[in-house]
Design a protein around this motif. Sequence first.
Motif, mmCIF file in Angstrom:
data_model
loop_
_atom_site.group_PDB
_atom_site.id
_atom_site.type_symbol
_atom_site.label_atom_id
_atom_site.label_comp_id
_atom_site.label_asym_id
_atom_site.label_seq_id
_atom_site.Cartn_x
_atom_site.Cartn_y
_atom_site.Cartn_z
ATOM 1 N N UNK A 335 11.019 25.734 55.221
ATOM 2 C CA UNK A 335 9.674 26.276 54.992
ATOM 3 C C UNK A 335 9.166 26.011 53.577
ATOM 4 N N UNK A 336 10.067 25.951 52.622
ATOM 5 C CA UNK A 336 9.684 25.841 51.214
ATOM 6 C C UNK A 336 10.312 24.585 50.630
ATOM 7 N N UNK A 337 9.476 23.637 50.198
ATOM 8 C CA UNK A 337 9.985 22.368 49.656
ATOM 9 C C UNK A 337 9.334 22.087 48.320
ATOM 10 N N UNK A 338 10.174 21.796 47.316
ATOM 11 C CA UNK A 338 9.712 21.466 45.969
ATOM 12 C C UNK A 338 10.371 20.164 45.538
ATOM 13 N N UNK A 339 9.550 19.201 45.114
ATOM 14 C CA UNK A 339 10.059 17.936 44.585
ATOM 15 C C UNK A 339 9.415 17.714 43.225
ATOM 16 N N UNK A 340 10.156 18.025 42.177
ATOM 17 C CA UNK A 340 9.668 17.951 40.808
ATOM 18 C C UNK A 340 10.318 16.741 40.147
ATOM 19 N N UNK A 341 9.575 15.659 40.020
ATOM 20 C CA UNK A 341 10.117 14.453 39.414
ATOM 21 C C UNK A 341 11.175 13.790 40.266
ATOM 22 N N UNK A 342 11.273 14.160 41.523
ATOM 23 C CA UNK A 342 12.302 13.633 42.426
ATOM 24 C C UNK A 342 11.643 13.111 43.688
ATOM 25 N N UNK A 343 11.935 11.878 44.028
ATOM 26 C CA UNK A 343 11.346 11.285 45.231
ATOM 27 C C UNK A 343 12.421 11.091 46.300
ATOM 28 N N UNK A 344 11.994 11.108 47.534
ATOM 29 C CA UNK A 344 12.881 10.870 48.664
ATOM 30 C C UNK A 344 12.225 9.841 49.573
ATOM 31 N N UNK A 345 12.810 9.593 50.691
ATOM 32 C CA UNK A 345 12.225 8.695 51.685
ATOM 33 C C UNK A 345 11.071 9.445 52.357
ATOM 34 N N UNK A 346 9.864 9.299 51.766
ATOM 35 C CA UNK A 346 8.719 10.074 52.258
ATOM 36 C C UNK A 346 8.362 9.726 53.698
ATOM 37 N N UNK A 347 8.462 8.475 54.051
ATOM 38 C CA UNK A 347 8.106 8.069 55.414
ATOM 39 C C UNK A 347 9.040 8.718 56.434
ATOM 40 N N UNK A 348 10.349 8.685 56.124
ATOM 41 C CA UNK A 348 11.300 9.315 57.031
ATOM 42 C C UNK A 348 11.160 10.820 57.037
ATOM 43 N N UNK A 349 10.893 11.413 55.869
ATOM 44 C CA UNK A 349 10.752 12.866 55.774
ATOM 45 C C UNK A 349 9.538 13.361 56.548
ATOM 46 N N UNK A 350 8.477 12.545 56.590
ATOM 47 C CA UNK A 350 7.253 12.954 57.280
ATOM 48 C C UNK A 350 7.455 13.060 58.789
#
Length: 675
Positions: A335-350
């Motif tokens: 429910x709660x996601x924070x990405x501060x200066x950190x990237x992930x696989x946005x396409x897969x995460x979506x």
Amino acid sequence: MPPKLRVLAHNARLEKRMQNDISTSLASVLKTNPKMELKEAMWSVTQEMLVNNPFQPPKDGKCPFNDLPDEILGYIFSVGVKEEAEEGLQGYDSEDDADWEDADDEDDEEQGSGDDEDDEEMGASVPTANAGPAPQDSDSGGSSDSDMYDDEVRIPFQVLVSHVCHRWRAVALDSHVLWTTLNFEKRPNLEKAETYISRAQGLPLTICIDCTFPEDVDEEDHPDHPLYTENHDDEDMDVDHDAEEEEVRFLSNAELTQILDLIEPEVSHWGSLEFRASTYTYVTTLLSRLAKLPSAPLLEAFQVYHFEDCEDYEFFSGDDKTSFLPFHGDAPLLKDAVFWGIHIDWEGAAKSFLTGLRDLELSFHAKDVRPSYDAFYKIISSSPDLQTLTLSLSGPVLSDGVEFDAEREEGGWGSTPLTISSLREFAIQFHDPKYASALVQHLDMPNVTGLLLNFDEQDYTTFVRSLLKPVKGRTESLLQHIDHLKISGLPCDVASAHAFLDQLVILKSFNLKVTIVAAQALAAGAATSATASGSSSGPLSSPTLFCPKLETLTTNAVDGYRLKQLVETRKKLGAPIKRIFMSYNDRVSEKEEKWLRDNLEELEFFEPSDSEEEVEVYGEEDDDDDSEDWETDSDAEGGDGGDGREDGEDGDEPPLISPLARHLGRRRRRAMDLD
């Protein structure tokens, strides 16, 4: 023996009140018994004051706690643990915690059978939460009480109560919720964490890992780093090896690996993960490990922070740009996601990981590692209950030279706004004016009532004008629905500032770091700002009243004189301020404070966070120059403390819009609270 009390900060005002109470009581006793000696009268007053002292044992020798059922006692313990965590007192594991439970037997199944039988009675000696030798003043003049407290060994509340007596220990060990928080910082106590996991009995775990460095320290200063020996010559290490070891107090990558080895088998029981790091090496270690885990079925909060000074956000500066997908994208309860200066696989995460969110924060991402607009759109669209959105120097990619409403194939976001009907709080910070303007023109947020704006260094007049306009397809602007607002910086011309304030028609609570111009405008509007500043006198016809519903004002760098003017003027206009929360660093005389208390329902003082201490101060309005910035000079007002305030006075800080807590120097994130 009763717990040892330690004063954390001297409060002259409370001390003065106590002295007045003692004097009044002493005078009353001497008046009633004129023949009584002063010493005897003082003893009588002291005894009366200590009648209800909770640190004195009951006179009949019976403790009321003995009559409570185990269920109630366990609930009380859980409240104590919760309050300790909220106050930030429990802290993280330290090397001083090595013997964290000296009396503990290996077999916790027997519910404290290893405790001495003499401890069964409530009168047994109780270890204190601040155990340790009394700090001594240094030759340089001593340290403050708060510094003393920070240096002491802190026994976690759940451990403390488990060592009072046999029954309390049995209840504490059977209250599995007391053992669900795992904190790792400095030199982690893995044995303690393993014991906590065992006692949690499968309940969701709250995991906090802090890999940040102290100031003026880098990763190579850790003994576990490969370059440590090269950077510290043998002579220095031989002479002052112990001192060098003492100064190194942060997790190494090797220690992070040990922590992950311990907690990964419990991933099915993770309820929350908060991770902080100063270099991206730690982040890569974490994300690469998480990407191999199959799923996190109970995970509700995933907060990862990378704190590293960076001047250029055009391109990612780390050595490893790899984008990982935590838990193979499987965290169904997130429910709660924070990405501060950190990237992930946005396409897969979506597709699965970042779906069904309630709170989302994207902060401080270089342009080449931000999510594409398609990924951002999918994340938002697949979170129909999204309540809070924070975009701080981050957001969907917008190609250079392309207008935001251009078609997606051309690098834009499309001509149709992205509607987020569920959103209630929106924070936007640190973007350049063009990108910030694009966001507020493209994001359709019809039900947002809480707004945070934080910009500096550039002229944001164009952004303010974008806020004044309705999003395509709407008839009212975002500002016309805001009832809670915080402005930490918004440089713009005065005309735009007045137009901005004019649209805040239902605003009830305003938290701002401004002084003269905005304070004048809030007092009586653009037409009467000169009167509010005291530069002219006499009645003005039909004054424009900004923010007519405003009841609560939180200020930083506004002195008592200005606030008195504001309160007085708005009361005359029939729109009185009811509550003011004021930084205790700001100037206010005793006379001004008394006047404010007499004319407000509530006046409180709060200690500003570290990031708010260096505040911008807003310059005098020039009626002949509409181009003057709302935010200008940084040297005028503010001050080092109120003229009439006592040192050390403090008050509860008012509620802030929930995304703010992450940006204001808080150790832990606060719960959402807009009331």
